[in-house]
Structure formats: structure tokens, C-alpha cells
Design a protein around this motif. Structure first.
Motif, PDB file in Angstrom:
ATOM      1  N   TRP A  91      45.416 -12.605  55.244  1.00 35.20           N
ATOM      2  CA  TRP A  91      44.264 -12.670  54.352  1.00 35.20           C
ATOM      3  C   TRP A  91      44.710 -12.950  52.922  1.00 35.20           C
ATOM      4  N   ARG A  92      43.757 -13.277  52.083  1.00 37.27           N
ATOM      5  CA  ARG A  92      44.063 -13.568  50.677  1.00 37.27           C
ATOM      6  C   ARG A  92      44.597 -12.324  49.982  1.00 37.27           C
ATOM      7  N   VAL A  93      45.517 -12.540  49.085  1.00 39.07           N
ATOM      8  CA  VAL A  93      46.029 -11.448  48.244  1.00 39.07           C
ATOM      9  C   VAL A  93      46.085 -11.958  46.809  1.00 39.07           C
ATOM     10  N   ILE A  94      45.602 -11.142  45.891  1.00 37.99           N
ATOM     11  CA  ILE A  94      45.647 -11.477  44.473  1.00 37.99           C
ATOM     12  C   ILE A  94      46.335 -10.345  43.725  1.00 37.99           C
ATOM     13  N   SER A  95      47.012 -10.685  42.649  1.00 35.91           N
ATOM     14  CA  SER A  95      47.716  -9.675  41.862  1.00 35.91           C
ATOM     15  C   SER A  95      47.847 -10.147  40.420  1.00 35.91           C
ATOM     16  N   GLU A  96      47.714  -9.215  39.511  1.00 33.34           N
ATOM     17  CA  GLU A  96      48.011  -9.525  38.103  1.00 33.34           C
ATOM     18  C   GLU A  96      49.509  -9.448  37.836  1.00 33.34           C
ATOM     19  N   LEU A  97      50.259  -8.945  38.840  1.00 33.77           N
ATOM     20  CA  LEU A  97      51.693  -8.685  38.683  1.00 33.77           C
ATOM     21  C   LEU A  97      51.933  -7.711  37.531  1.00 33.77           C
ATOM     22  N   GLU A  98      51.066  -6.723  37.487  1.00 33.18           N
ATOM     23  CA  GLU A  98      51.157  -5.647  36.502  1.00 33.18           C
ATOM     24  C   GLU A  98      51.199  -4.317  37.238  1.00 33.18           C
ATOM     25  N   GLU A  99      51.856  -3.334  36.634  1.00 30.94           N
ATOM     26  CA  GLU A  99      51.804  -1.988  37.195  1.00 30.94           C
ATOM     27  C   GLU A  99      50.365  -1.485  37.186  1.00 30.94           C
ATOM     28  N   MET A 100      50.079  -0.587  38.106  1.00 29.63           N
ATOM     29  CA  MET A 100      48.702  -0.117  38.256  1.00 29.63           C
ATOM     30  C   MET A 100      48.154   0.447  36.952  1.00 29.63           C
ATOM     31  N   LYS A 101      48.987   1.145  36.210  1.00 29.65           N
ATOM     32  CA  LYS A 101      48.516   1.763  34.966  1.00 29.65           C
ATOM     33  C   LYS A 101      48.146   0.725  33.908  1.00 29.65           C
ATOM     34  N   ASP A 102      48.670  -0.508  34.059  1.00 31.85           N
ATOM     35  CA  ASP A 102      48.388  -1.554  33.078  1.00 31.85           C
ATOM     36  C   ASP A 102      47.414  -2.611  33.603  1.00 31.85           C
ATOM     37  N   SER A 103      46.980  -2.458  34.837  1.00 27.50           N
ATOM     38  CA  SER A 103      46.158  -3.481  35.486  1.00 27.50           C
ATOM     39  C   SER A 103      44.700  -3.403  35.044  1.00 27.50           C
ATOM     40  N   LYS A 104      44.130  -4.543  34.655  1.00 22.68           N
ATOM     41  CA  LYS A 104      42.705  -4.594  34.314  1.00 22.68           C
ATOM     42  C   LYS A 104      41.851  -4.333  35.545  1.00 22.68           C
ATOM     43  N   MET A 105      42.289  -4.873  36.695  1.00 29.08           N
ATOM     44  CA  MET A 105      41.515  -4.632  37.914  1.00 29.08           C
ATOM     45  C   MET A 105      41.515  -3.153  38.285  1.00 29.08           C
ATOM     46  N   ALA A 106      42.641  -2.458  38.071  1.00 28.67           N
ATOM     47  CA  ALA A 106      42.683  -1.029  38.345  1.00 28.67           C
ATOM     48  C   ALA A 106      41.690  -0.284  37.466  1.00 28.67           C
ATOM     49  N   LYS A 107      41.602  -0.696  36.207  1.00 27.29           N
ATOM     50  CA  LYS A 107      40.651  -0.057  35.292  1.00 27.29           C
ATOM     51  C   LYS A 107      39.216  -0.398  35.683  1.00 27.29           C
ATOM     52  N   ASP A 108      38.978  -1.676  35.973  1.00 28.67           N
ATOM     53  CA  ASP A 108      37.612  -2.100  36.304  1.00 28.67           C
ATOM     54  C   ASP A 108      37.094  -1.433  37.571  1.00 28.67           C
ATOM     55  N   TYR A 109      37.994  -1.240  38.535  1.00 32.60           N
ATOM     56  CA  TYR A 109      37.582  -0.659  39.813  1.00 32.60           C
ATOM     57  C   TYR A 109      37.886   0.836  39.918  1.00 32.60           C
ATOM     58  N   HIS A 110      38.347   1.438  38.795  1.00 37.61           N
ATOM     59  CA  HIS A 110      38.612   2.881  38.711  1.00 37.61           C
ATOM     60  C   HIS A 110      39.652   3.323  39.742  1.00 37.61           C
ATOM     61  N   LYS A 140      42.891   4.955  40.927  1.00 30.27           N
ATOM     62  CA  LYS A 140      43.898   5.926  40.519  1.00 30.27           C
ATOM     63  C   LYS A 140      44.802   6.317  41.691  1.00 30.27           C
ATOM     64  N   TRP A 141      44.481   5.782  42.848  1.00 39.40           N
ATOM     65  CA  TRP A 141      45.219   6.126  44.058  1.00 39.40           C
ATOM     66  C   TRP A 141      45.169   4.917  44.990  1.00 39.40           C
ATOM     67  N   ILE A 142      46.272   4.650  45.677  1.00 40.68           N
ATOM     68  CA  ILE A 142      46.252   3.607  46.698  1.00 40.68           C
ATOM     69  C   ILE A 142      46.841   4.158  47.997  1.00 40.68           C
ATOM     70  N   PRO A 143      46.334   3.678  49.133  1.00 38.13           N
ATOM     71  CA  PRO A 143      45.336   2.619  49.252  1.00 38.13           C
ATOM     72  C   PRO A 143      43.934   3.089  48.907  1.00 38.13           C
ATOM     73  N   THR A 144      43.178   2.190  48.287  1.00 37.58           N
ATOM     74  CA  THR A 144      41.744   2.375  48.071  1.00 37.58           C
ATOM     75  C   THR A 144      41.043   1.129  48.582  1.00 37.58           C
ATOM     76  N   MET A 145      39.927   1.333  49.244  1.00 34.36           N
ATOM     77  CA  MET A 145      39.188   0.214  49.838  1.00 34.36           C
ATOM     78  C   MET A 145      37.739   0.217  49.372  1.00 34.36           C
ATOM     79  N   TYR A 146      37.274  -0.970  49.021  1.00 35.03           N
ATOM     80  CA  TYR A 146      35.859  -1.187  48.737  1.00 35.03           C
ATOM     81  C   TYR A 146      35.303  -2.133  49.794  1.00 35.03           C
ATOM     82  N   LEU A 147      34.067  -1.895  50.193  1.00 33.33           N
ATOM     83  CA  LEU A 147      33.329  -2.840  51.022  1.00 33.33           C
ATOM     84  C   LEU A 147      32.114  -3.285  50.227  1.00 33.33           C
ATOM     85  N   LEU A 148      31.997  -4.600  50.048  1.00 31.46           N
ATOM     86  CA  LEU A 148      30.901  -5.176  49.274  1.00 31.46           C
ATOM     87  C   LEU A 148      29.904  -5.833  50.214  1.00 31.46           C
TER      88      LEU A 148
END
Length: 304
Positions: free
Chosen positions: A115-134, A136-144
Motif C-alpha cells: 500500500w501507499r506510504v508517505i512520510s515527512e522523514l521527520e521524527e514524530m515529535k517534529d512531524s506536522k502530520m503527528a500534530k495535525d492528527y494528535h 502521541k503513540w504508534i501504531p495509531t489507526m484512523y478510518l475515514l
């Protein structure tokens, strides 16, 4: 083809349920609430890719990393979910918090993540996606849902599995206007004809039968756009033998080991041979276009 993209017992049962609830209560409490419009995805160039690109289809977002032990533990189940629901139109997207593209790509190649994988190549603490999606723990899953809104946020893959099954039952995995654009590969005559064909053309190798080796070889292969099969190989085996029977007592343990290895090899070779004869498939479709799809079939050898 590489898929990394930029974006290129009652008490026991009760205890298990309570533990799952506690995990979400502890790690999923601050995740985006149901009904929230999912934020954009971000690539290493800091380019935003909107979830609306997948409008009309449910989307699984899996936040993970190669260094995450719990993520690796969930990977086999995520593969099973992808194999089941991707052909039905669900989009699976991994969001990785790895910082090295080479490490990520090598892991994806080794684990055959399709499947597709995307990454900012940033640590989680610095990731915009981590902040946008709140996150703080992985794995985390969203279903849209098909409108790109959150219908599930969890750290428990079993909850994702249950929700996907519910949406499948309700026929809500894709929007009505997209119904019919996706289909699984189909053997001529359907599953019944496939099983009959396998039973007819499968031979039991003499040495395997003689040694009492029996069981199942699960064979994976691709059904190509033209209905042919390719990349046929044994993905898993579940064999047992009767080499402990009295009639084999004259053989040493080394001889028995060699006999078992030879017999199991013959069964695997026969399973591959059989699948290679399965031509004439109706190919799979994705978004109304023909696509190659990974398929698996069990070949069972049973002694009388």
C-alpha cells in the motif's frame, strides 16, 4: 513496483476486552473526534496532499515506523486487511515516522508492503502530520468515510477490523457512484470451478505419500491484467508427517529428516506447478481500470 510515495472462558474474554478499552482510553483519548475532516498529508518536500484525492472511498490511515515493535506486531494483520479490502475499493495509506527514506524503503521491500506510504522523514515529535492528527503513540489507526471524515480513531487493530467488516456489511466502503468500479479477480466459473480444477489436476508425489507427509501449501501469485498468473510461489506451509510410525523405525533420525525435507519440497513444487496452469482469469479492476492483484490459494494434500 515500489509503493513508497512522496507522494510519488468468560473471565479471560472480559479481561481482554477491558485491556483493549484501557489502551484506547490511555492512548486514543486525544485523537481527532468522529466527524472531523481529516487534515492533509505531507511529503518530505512539505507539499500538502488532500484526503479529498480519495473522495468516494473509505481510507485507512496507519501511523507507524519501522523501529516500532508494536507496529511490526500489527503488520501481518494489516496485510490481511489490505488483501481483503483493497480490492473492494478501500484506500490504505501508511504514515511513517522514519527519518531515512532508504531504511523505510528497504523495510517495505523486505516486508512486501503493497500500500501507499508517505512520510515527512521527520521524527514524530517534529512531524506536522503527528500534530495535525494528535499522534502521541504508534501504531495509531484512523478510518475515514467516503467524505474524508473520521469514523474511527484507535490504537487497536481489532477495532479497525471490526469497523471495516461493519461497513462492508452495510455496503459503505465506497460511495454509490463508484460501485462496480472495483472487483476481485475471478476464475472462470467462480470459486467452485477453481476448487474442482485444483482437485482434478493436483497429483500426490509418490515420495511424499510414501513418507506420510500431508498438509497444505498456501500459494501466492499475481493475476495479471490479461488474466494470466505470474510470480507464483509458496507463501506458507502447514505440513505433518507419519515418520514416527513403526514402519519407519529402521531409518535413522538423519534419514527421516532428509526424507521429510525431500517430501515437503515435492509437495511445494507440485503446488506451484498446479497454480501455474490456472489461466483465463477475469482480471481485477480498480477505479474502473484493469489492475494486477495478489491472490492466494491453498493446495491441500490429504492422505487416505
Amino acid at each position: 513496483m515500489r509503493k513508497f510515495f512522496v507522494l510519488a472462558g468468560m473471565l479471560i474474554g472480559m479481561a481482554g476486552t477491558m485491556m483493549a478499552q484501557d489502551l484506547d482510553a490511555k492512548y486514543a483519548a486525544d485523537l481527532l473526534p468522529v466527524g472531523t475532516k481529516a487534515p492533509d498529508l505531507i511529503d518530505p518536500e512539505h507539499i500538502a496532499h488532500p484526503i479529498d484525492d480519495f473522495h468516494g472511498r473509505c481510507v485507512v490511515l496507519d501511523f507507524w515506523a519501522t523501529w516500532c515493535g508494536d507496529c511490526r506486531k500489527d503488520l501481518p494483520e494489516m496485510k490481511r486487511l489490505h488483501a481483503l479490502y483493497d480490492p473492494q475499493g478501500v484506500e490504505f495509506i501508511g504514515v511513517s515516522f522514519d527519518t531515512r527514506s532508504e531504511t523505510l524503503q528497504n523495510f517495505m521491500d523486505k516486508e512486501q508492503i503493497r500500500w501507499r506510504v508517505i512520510s515527512e522523514l521527520e521524527e514524530m515529535k517534529d512531524s506536522k502530520m503527528a500534530k495535525d492528527y494528535h499522534i502521541k503513540w504508534i501504531p495509531t489507526m484512523y478510518l475515514l468515510d467516503t467524505e474524508g471524515r473520521v469514523i474511527l480513531a484507535t490504537v487497536e487493530i481489532d477495532k479497525l477490523k471490526a469497523k471495516l467488516k461493519e461497513l462492508q456489511r452495510m455496503k459503505k466502503l465506497v460511495a454509490p457512484e463508484l460501485a462496480g468500479q472495483d472487483r476481485l479477480p475471478q476464475y472462470p466459473g467462480g470459486t467452485t470451478a477453481l476448487l474442482k480444477k485444483l482437485a482434478t489436476i493436483t497429483n500426490y508425489p509418490f515420495d511424499a505419500e510414501h513418507c506420510g507427509v500431508e498438509g497444505t501449501a498456501t500459494v501466492s501469485f499475481f493475476v495479471e491484467k490479461d488474466g494470466t498468473v505470474s510470480d507464483v510461489k509458496v507463501a506458507k506451509t502447514e505440513f505433518k508427517n507419519r515418520l514416527s510410525d513403526k514402519k519407519f523405525s529402521k531409518y535413522s533420525e538423519i534419514d527421516k529428516y532428509a526424507m521429510r525435507e525431500k517430501a515437503e519440497g515435492l509437495l511445494k513444487d507440485e503446488a506451484v506447478r498446479v497454480v501455474k496452469t490456472l489461466s483465463g482469469w477475469e482480471p481485477a479492476m480498480r477505479r474502473g481500470e484493469l489492475v494486477r492483484v495478489l491472490y492466494t490459494v491453498p493446495i491441500t494434500f490429504k492422505l487416505r
